[in-house]
Design an enzyme around this catalytic site. Structure first.
Site, short mmCIF file in Angstrom:
data_model
loop_
_atom_site.label_atom_id
_atom_site.label_comp_id
_atom_site.label_asym_id
_atom_site.label_seq_id
_atom_site.Cartn_x
_atom_site.Cartn_y
_atom_site.Cartn_z
N GLY A 8 0.81 -1.21 0.00
CA GLY A 8 0.00 0.00 0.00
C GLY A 8 0.84 1.25 0.00
N PRO A 19 2.59 4.83 1.22
CG PRO A 19 4.55 5.95 0.66
CD PRO A 19 3.25 5.50 0.09
N GLY A 20 2.34 5.46 4.74
CA GLY A 20 1.53 6.07 5.78
C GLY A 20 0.17 5.47 5.99
CB THR A 21 -1.86 3.05 4.14
OG1 THR A 21 -0.81 2.16 3.76
CG2 THR A 21 -2.09 4.05 3.03
CD GLU A 81 -4.42 31.41 -6.54
OE1 GLU A 81 -5.25 30.47 -6.51
OE2 GLU A 81 -3.22 31.24 -6.80
CG HIS A 126 -6.77 28.53 -10.39
ND1 HIS A 126 -6.51 27.63 -11.37
CD2 HIS A 126 -5.56 29.07 -10.04
CE1 HIS A 126 -5.21 27.60 -11.63
NE2 HIS A 126 -4.61 28.47 -10.84
CG ASP A 149 -1.76 26.46 -12.03
OD1 ASP A 149 -1.95 25.81 -10.98
OD2 ASP A 149 -1.94 27.69 -12.12
#
Length: 655
Positions: free
Chosen positions: A233, A235-237, A457, A460, A531
């Site tokens: 899985g 990382p960090g799961t 911004e 977006h 972006d």
């Protein structure tokens, strides 16, 4: 073993150098006491001169051995001017009690006859014969040999793992396993209750633990325990945490180590450590072995070895394969392993009979995130009305480690503000900081740049508001955070599959910033770097991985086995490469033109939104609804975020 499991860990370790130093001091003291002041004070005296002193009555007594005579003067002679210098060489303030002279006597028989005659004539008070040397002389003569032998013994004890050095990293124990042993007598605090979410993974792991506790339940109907389970899985799961829970729940010895523990600079060490590991596990069977980051030794053989030689890592892997399922395999030893790079592991390692099960530990969904929040909030003093369900919905894509970090950052934020309890605002600020970085309110930005950032911004926000499949906007800010000058926060839908129109809308919203600059200023800037990087990766994935391009058709160049990274040639021709480049560019430019079209139709609202951003620096969903009206694509029952638009850090979602 861990530090709190080492027996007698508080006992002081014996230093062998203390023993060697003590022996040396004892030898020096013995020699000093036995020889008196003989060190450096006894002068050499010729035999004829000795006879002369005896004739004059200067000598009180003589002690002689087979070769040397020690001459002691009378008190009156010592006080005379002739021997005045002898009394100046006192040691530690002691009086020079003799012997004052040492004489080589030659033939001891003739010397004794001379002394007999002098004694009979009253010229010599006494004499006596003594052994050639005393114990002090013997020890002093053997002192260099004793020191060399002692140093050699000390080094051998160090090399074989004895003494204060321990056995972990010594030269003769280098092939020993470095695994830490956890058994049922040790205090393992992590259990399955501490592992929130991961229900599917826990179900398979619990079955392995249950088999070790009650094997008759499975063997009575002919079942066999899996020999290995591979946790895979991102990382960090929670892969390693799941293994810690197994150590806490299983009533059998648990050996834990990392894949890198097999790696050493000496040839054959890795294979030796594998053999020693399984030997220890077999002696304590039934037992569990956990190898974290197994890709360090389990990488597919022959993939990265261009020289053609059989390297040390392959020897280690071959030994691991043999131990897991060979002629001498251990039926009562289960191997758990964890990795986030299962695609590069050797196929022989993944076959049935070795790692029978591959347990995928995925990122948690909204319900699992809520359970993870509940686990990590146990030890945090929080307000009573904290909406954990809201927090779980505001953190899509977060792993268990990310959520633990959010809870810790929230507690630190509350403490920084001298609060006694952690409230919702602290959690939202923590998510903001983790995603976007710390606010840089003191960063100097000119009014022209500030307006350009606001336009970017606002572009977006406007395009995402007008695109049906774009992620719902939550917050827009032009306050610098981390490396970014501004940011827009969205709440992406948790989809299992993504369609073409959804990816195109996301790309269009991403290009909205540069399109807004083009419309308002008729110029573009470097502010759209992130972006462009994002849309380029999305367009490339659509064309080369997911087969979502009509011109190339249903074809993918993605290699899940990981073999393509060692290939020198591309999996397509030069002509196809040109088509791929053209299609990627066409996708990006098409969405850029679409974004310009949307912003051109809403130019007045774009400028109004940018002005509002310059005034407040942070705006929220309600502000966009006041300008554009309610978003027509929002579904009923969607998460509503009621925030105070006067506050500058009220909400955070994935960037």
């Amino acid at each position: 073993m861990s530090e709190n499991m080492k027996p007698n860990q508080n006992k002081s370790r014996f230093n062998p150098w203390v023993l060697y130093g003590s022996i040396l001091v004892i030898i020096l003291v013995i020699n000093f006491l036995t020889n008196g002041s003989s060190f450096g004070n006894s002068r050499q005296l010729g035999l004829s001169k000795l006879y002369e002193y005896v004739d004059k009555g200067y000598v009180e007594k003589i002690d002689f051995s087979r070769t040397v005579a020690k001459v002691y003067l009378t008190p009156d002679a010592q006080k005379s001017k002739e021997f005045e210098s002898l009394n100046k060489n006192n040691i530690l303030g002691r009086e020079n009690a003799g012997p004052q002279f040492l004489t080589d006597i030659g033939d001891s028989k003739i010397f004794q006859e001379k002394l007999d005659k002098a004694t009979a004539e009253g010229k010599l008070k006494e004499y006596k014969s003594e052994p050639d040397s005393n114990w002090g002389d013997i020890l002093i003569s053997f002192l260099p040999i004793i020191i060399i032998i002692g140093f050699w013994l000390f080094m051998m004890r160090r090399m074989t793992g004895g003494g204060a050095g321990g056995g972990g990293g010594q030269i003769f124990s280098i092939g020993k396993s470095k695994a830490k042993l956890f058994d049922e007598k040790n205090d393992i605090k992590v259990t399955f209750k501490d592992v929130a979410g991961l229900e599917g993974a826990k179900e398979e792991i619990v079955e392995i633990v249950e088999f070790l506790k009650n094997p008759e339940k499975y063997t009575s109907i002919g079942g066999k325990i899996p020999k290995g389970a591979l946790l895979v899985g991102p990382p960090g799961t929670g892969k390693t945490l799941l293994a810690k829970a197994v150590a806490g729940e299983a009533q059998v010895p648990f050996f834990s180590l990392s894949g890198s523990d097999f790696v050493e600079m000496f040839v054959g060490v890795g294979a030796s450590r594998v053999r020693d590991l399984f030997k220890q596990a077999k002696e304590k069977s039934p037992a569990i072995i956990f190898i974290d980051e197994i890709d360090a030794v389990g990488r597919a053989r022959g993939k990265s070895n261009f020289s053609g030689s059989n390297d040390e890592r392959e020897n280690t892997l071959n030994q691991l394969l043999t131990e897991m399922d060979g002629f001498g395999s251990n039926t009562n030893v289960i191997v758990l392993a964890a990795t986030n790079r299962a695609e590069i592991l050797d196929k022989a390692l993944l076959r049935a009979g070795r790692f029978d099960r591959q347990i995928y530990v995925d990122l948690p969904d909204v319900k699992e995130r809520e359970a993870i929040f509940n686990v990590h909030l146990r030890n945090i003093k929080k307000v009573d009305n904290l909406d954990i369900d809201f927090l779980s919905k505001q953190t899509p894509g977060f792993s268990g480690a990310d959520i633990a970090n959010v809870c810790n950052e929230a507690a630190l934020t509350a403490a920084r503000k001298d609060k006694k309890e952690v409230d919702m605002q602290d959690f939202l600020d923590a998510v903001d900081r983790i995603i976007g970085g710390l606010e840089k309110k003191n960063k100097i930005i000119s009014p022209e740049e500030k307006y350009a950032i606001a336009i970017h911004e606002a572009g977006h926000a406007t395009v995402s508001w007008m695109c049906e499949h774009a992620s719902p906007l939550v917050k827009v800010t032009i306050v610098p955070r981390g490396q970014s000058l501004g940011a827009a926060w969205y709440l992406p839908a948790e989809r299992q599959i993504v369609r073409t129109e959804q990816m195109l809308d996301e790309m269009c919203a991403t290009m909205g910033g540069r399109a807004a600059e083009k419309i308002i200023f008729d110029k573009i800037s470097t502010g759209a770097l992130s972006d462009l990087e994002k849309v380029t990766k999305q367009a490339k994935a659509m064309v080369t991985i997911y087969g979502l391009n009509e011109k190339l058709g249903n074809i993918t160049y993605y290699d899940s086995s990981g073999q393509s990274e060692y290939s020198f040639a591309k999996p397509y021709s030069e002509e196809t490469a040109r088509v791929i480049d053209q299609e990627i560019s066409s996708l990006i430019e098409g969405q850029y033109a679409r974004a310009i079209s949307i912003l051109s139709e809403n130019r007045d609202k774009l400028v109004q939104l940018a002005d509002l951003l310059c005034e407040k620096e942070v705006i929220f969903k309600q502000d966009l609804e006041n300008i554009f009206g309610k978003r027509p694509f929002d579904k009923e029952g969607a998460v509503e975020i009621n925030l105070n638009s006067e506050t500058k850090s009220e909400n955070n979602t994935e960037l």
